[in-house]
Design an enzyme around this catalytic site. Structure first.
Site, short mmCIF file in Angstrom:
data_model
loop_
_atom_site.label_atom_id
_atom_site.label_comp_id
_atom_site.label_asym_id
_atom_site.label_seq_id
_atom_site.Cartn_x
_atom_site.Cartn_y
_atom_site.Cartn_z
N CYS A 124 -9.75 6.23 1.70
CA CYS A 124 -10.12 6.69 0.35
C CYS A 124 -11.64 6.67 0.17
O CYS A 124 -12.16 7.33 -0.72
CB CYS A 124 -9.41 5.85 -0.70
SG CYS A 124 -9.50 4.10 -0.38
N GLY B 223 -2.92 4.51 -3.63
CA GLY B 223 -2.38 5.78 -3.16
C GLY B 223 -3.05 6.92 -3.90
O GLY B 223 -4.19 6.79 -4.35
N SER B 224 -2.31 8.01 -4.07
CA SER B 224 -2.94 9.20 -4.64
C SER B 224 -3.04 9.11 -6.16
O SER B 224 -2.25 8.42 -6.81
CB SER B 224 -2.15 10.45 -4.25
OG SER B 224 -0.86 10.37 -4.80
N GLU C 146 -9.62 15.93 -2.50
CA GLU C 146 -9.85 15.00 -1.39
C GLU C 146 -9.06 15.48 -0.17
O GLU C 146 -7.84 15.62 -0.25
CB GLU C 146 -9.32 13.63 -1.85
CG GLU C 146 -9.41 12.55 -0.83
CD GLU C 146 -8.69 11.28 -1.29
OE1 GLU C 146 -7.76 11.36 -2.11
OE2 GLU C 146 -9.06 10.20 -0.80
N GLU D 227 -5.78 1.56 -7.32
CA GLU D 227 -6.80 1.98 -6.36
C GLU D 227 -6.40 3.37 -5.90
O GLU D 227 -5.48 3.51 -5.09
CB GLU D 227 -6.83 1.03 -5.15
CG GLU D 227 -7.19 -0.39 -5.48
CD GLU D 227 -8.64 -0.57 -5.89
OE1 GLU D 227 -9.41 0.40 -5.85
OE2 GLU D 227 -8.99 -1.70 -6.27
N LEU D 228 -7.07 4.41 -6.41
CA LEU D 228 -6.58 5.77 -6.18
C LEU D 228 -7.52 6.55 -5.26
O LEU D 228 -8.31 5.96 -4.53
CB LEU D 228 -6.37 6.45 -7.53
CG LEU D 228 -5.47 5.62 -8.47
CD1 LEU D 228 -5.33 6.28 -9.82
CD2 LEU D 228 -4.10 5.34 -7.86
N TRP E 253 0.04 4.13 3.66
CA TRP E 253 0.22 4.14 5.11
C TRP E 253 -1.09 4.22 5.89
O TRP E 253 -1.07 4.18 7.10
CB TRP E 253 1.09 5.36 5.49
CG TRP E 253 0.71 6.60 4.72
CD1 TRP E 253 1.32 7.08 3.60
CD2 TRP E 253 -0.39 7.49 4.99
NE1 TRP E 253 0.67 8.22 3.14
CE2 TRP E 253 -0.37 8.49 3.98
CE3 TRP E 253 -1.38 7.54 5.97
CZ2 TRP E 253 -1.31 9.52 3.93
CZ3 TRP E 253 -2.32 8.57 5.92
CH2 TRP E 253 -2.27 9.54 4.91
N ASN E 254 -2.24 4.33 5.23
CA ASN E 254 -3.47 4.58 6.01
C ASN E 254 -4.01 3.32 6.69
O ASN E 254 -4.64 3.40 7.74
CB ASN E 254 -4.55 5.27 5.17
CG ASN E 254 -4.89 4.54 3.90
OD1 ASN E 254 -4.12 3.70 3.42
ND2 ASN E 254 -6.04 4.84 3.34
N LYS F 49 6.48 -3.02 -1.98
CA LYS F 49 7.06 -1.89 -1.26
C LYS F 49 5.94 -1.32 -0.40
O LYS F 49 5.02 -0.70 -0.91
CB LYS F 49 7.60 -0.81 -2.20
CG LYS F 49 8.36 0.26 -1.40
CD LYS F 49 8.35 1.62 -2.05
CE LYS F 49 7.09 2.40 -1.83
NZ LYS F 49 6.77 2.74 -0.42
N ALA F 50 6.01 -1.60 0.88
CA ALA F 50 4.97 -1.09 1.77
C ALA F 50 5.38 0.31 2.22
O ALA F 50 6.48 0.78 1.93
CB ALA F 50 4.79 -2.03 2.95
#
Ligand code: NAD
Length: 476
Positions: free
Chosen positions: A280, A224-225, A377, A246-247, A147-148, A171-172
């Site tokens: 991130c 995401g996380s 983070e 991509e975390l 969502w960022n 899935k957004a």
């Protein structure tokens, strides 16, 4: 101004029986209702994506590229409309939302070019034999975007998949769905064949656990996380499905004694608060040589405290609210933990106002190593400033987290820069700038920040598989 929200499956827009509210984080008012996919919708999306893959993987790279470029041109034309819906659902200032729309279009444009450059190679062989290496699209992609960045995050995944010849089920993020809806609309208007791009929303765990084990899904692409990335990687590994992850990151900034200290501090304070720190690659852990520590800290804190916070729709706003209310208690707890262990809260540290999910621009100084924020983070507008005695000390501190996504430094000393290139454990290192990525540069992490790269000439690698062909002229 805010679009009607629907799923996009097999080239058609659809609603479902279940739905959820999408809320403006600046006002806490409902913006619209988002349909949630049922299992039957996901099965329809899988069927459509399988058909889409058969068609799109056989479409010529030039035709694929042309379609992507037409869609990107529509996104540029619709910049203002898309940017306004992003600011409404995410909260970021409209100027930043406008830039995000253009960045999203650039991701598509770059990958559209790369679609025509997925070269194979010829390996020298004996007379009568040919060894050739072919890059082929991997299959159906199941992608999950956060969502960022409501537009540019889905853009990365869709661009990579479509340029490579894959079909995709995206899935957004449920909190910020409009960016992805606008992208799907642009592709529908640009003539993308039905089933190549499918967009769903709903319960993230339900959707990922249903899609990932399916046979046609050959790549799971997630941003995401780290905990969720680890979970999805485990699920994918049970089916021998590839992953692109991509975390999280926890970017260090090494500020050396030779730099223009005020310019570095001002740049740091402005860039830290961009997107309310929900990036991130956000510069968070500033390690400043003790010869310039005082001036750096004073300049940084003064500029951070002046950040203009408010509704992103208003003129002159530098920082909007957090995108959701979950981060307010999370950030407050990180500040309180650091304070209780001896850190100085030089500015901010708490919720801002009582309507909307605003958090004060926050600077923590002299934070001890055992404070949670030194390892976790924050994903919010919090900076840490600590002093270091030498470059050795700074590099040790920079590498002391499980993450390795972006890292930054301010210096003009060539020997320092060479050492940092060799020793700082990150996928993206930037010197004298706090920008970490461009469409033409490969982006991704090391350590717990993930695997794979998006962008650059490496950006399509994860979406393709390699076939080696041995052609013998005679039967041997
Ligand atoms: P979260 O871990 O609950 O969710 C992160 C993202 O993963 C969301 O988009 C969510 O919809 C999705 N997700 C969660 N569970 C899932 C599942 N089982 N299957 C598929 N998708 C799933 O955290 P959050 O509160 O939404 O965000 C906070 C944390 O997420 C931050 O601390 C940050 O580390 C991370 N984050 C990172 C990025 C990034 O760009 N790397 C972006 C957004 C969030």
């Amino acid at each position: 101004m805010y679009p009607e929200l629907k799923l996009f499956i097999a080239g058609e827009w659809r609603t479902t029986r279940r739905d959820m509210a999408v809320v403006n984080p600046a006002t806490e008012q409902e913006l619209g209702r988002l349909p949630c996919a049922e299992q039957s919708d996901l099965d329809d999306a899988l069927d459509a994506a399988e058909r889409g893959f058969r068609l799109w993987s056989r479409t010529s790279p030039r035709d694929r590229s042309d379609t992507i470029l037409r869609a990107a041109a529509l996104m540029r034309e619709r910049q203002e409309e898309i940017a306004r819906s992003i600011t409404l659902e995410h909260g970021k200032p409209l100027t930043q939302a406008r830039m995000e729309v253009i960045r999203g279009a650039e991701f598509f444009e770059w990958d559209a070019g790369e679609a025509m450059r997925t070269y194979g190679r010829v390996i020298p062989a004996a007379q009568g034999h040919k060894f050739t290496v072919h890059h082929q699209p991997i299959g159906v992609v199941a992608a999950f975007s956060p969502w960022n960045f409501p537009m540019s995050q889905p853009a990365r995944k869709i661009a990579g998949a479509l340029a490579s010849g894959c079909s995709i089920i995206l899935k957004a993020a449920e909190e910020t769905p409009a960016g992805a809806v606008h992208i799907a609309r642009a592709f529908a208007d640009a003539g993308l064949p039905a089933g190549v791009l499918n967009l769903v929303f709903g319960d993230p765990a339900e959707i990922s656990s249903h899609l990932i084990p399916q046979e046609p899904v050959r790549l799971v692409a997630f941003t995401g996380s780290t905990p969720v990335g680890r979970h999805l990687t485990t699920l994918a590994s049970q089916h021998m499905t590839s992953v692109l992850m991509e975390l999280g990151g926890h970017a260090p900034v090494i500020v050396c004694e030779d730099t223009d200290v005020r310019a570095a501090a001002t740049s740091g304070a402005i860039r830290k608060m961009r997107n309310a720190g929900q990036v991130c690659t956000s510069p968070t852990r500033f390690f400043v040589n003790d010869a310039i520590f005082e001036t750096f800290t004073e300049t940084f804190v003064t500029r951070a405290a002046k950040t203009v916070v408010g509704n992103g729709m208003d003129t002159g706003i530098e920082m909007g609210p957090l995108a959701n209310d979950r981060r307010i208690p999370a950030l407050t707890a990180l500040v309180e933990d650091a304070r209780s262990k001896g850190a100085i809260v030089a500015t901010g540290g708490a919720r801002h106002g009582d309507t909307g999910y605003f958090f004060q621009p926050t600077v923590l100084v002299n934070v001890p190593d055992d404070a949670r924020i030194m390892q976790e983070e924050p994903f919010g507008p919090i900076a840490v400033i600590n002093s270091v005695t030498s470059l050795d000390d700074a590099i040790t501190q920079a590498n002391s987290v499980p993450y390795g996504l972006a890292g930054y430094a301010f210096t003009n000393q060539a020997d320092y820069i060479d050492r940092m290139i060799d020793e700082v454990e990150v996928g993206n290192l930037s010197i004298n700038t706090l920008e970490a990525s461009m469409p033409e540069t490969p982006f991704g992490g090391v350590k717990s920040s993930g695997y794979g790269r998006e962008g650059g000439s490496e950006g399509l690698d994860n979406y393709m598989t390699i076939k080696n062909v041995w052609h013998s002229s005679n039967i041997v």
